[in-house]
Enzyme design. Sequence first.
Site: not given
Length: 310
Positions: A193, A197, A58, A108, A81
């Site tokens: 999640y 963050k 990718k 990112n 990874d």
Amino acid sequence: MIFNSKSVAFNSEKDIPPLTGKVNLVTGGNAGLGKQAVFEFARHNPSQIWLASRNLDKARAAAGEIKQTIPEAPIKLLQLDLGSFDSVKKAAKTVLSESNRLDILMLNAGIMAVPPGLTKDGYEIQFGTNHMGHALLAKLLLPMMEKTANIDPEADVRIVSLTSYGHTFAAKGGCRFDTAKTTADSLGAYGRYYQSKLANVLWIRQLAKQYPQFTAAAVHPGVVRTQLMEGATATPTVVRALAKVGNMFLAPVEKGVKNQLWASVSKDVKSGEYYEPVGIGGLASDDGKDDDAAKKLWDWTEKELEGHYV
């Protein structure tokens, strides 16, 4: 939030200064905001751009697409990874051996609302990927960034971490370290999640204190049309279906990338701050502004990473 009237005007084509001689690294550079950041940096003549991705096929495809528009783009592919400390250490070793400086480190990459699981090193998979993997990568590259800042009086070394407005929904009281090395079932997919963050926000806050010679910022990109929701496999099917329909109302990556690009070059960035798009500070949650919580996370992370430095 996508953008509002307080947003700073930012045009990546004219507001990113020449990057001649500079080296940048973008994690998750194979798609979405990361790929767009690589593209925008490439337009300003850097010496190198490391495009880091878990999947090298990718990464090659993304680099090929960018080079269709910018044939001379100095892209170097980096297998990374973030869910494996061994992979992170191998990637850092490659960068340290093949580059002589690092000017912009853009953290990112990330995952959202995936099913319960652990990284290869035993951390809750979202916390381990979004926070621990990036923290180790940064720590391994910090000596090179310090060298860059010291030897080049014109250097403007930056670390930009993508977080989310979702950090404001994290359980109150800061990161729950008792869940960090479990599957944290009690938090739920989105609770895990949100905690990861919040860790991004707090880690950047403390990093700015530990390394005042750098400029560090945590940024929320806004509600952007990326593949992040598609990877949120723990999200109910009906919600993901509605998200696909709602894509037409979301900001495209060309617009969504502006906040992280602004944070990587603007002289108005206050180190350690959390920014919403574009360039709007002061909006972190109370926990995200808690210096004690930031120091606690930093110290806990440092202890966990002992023995992994090269």
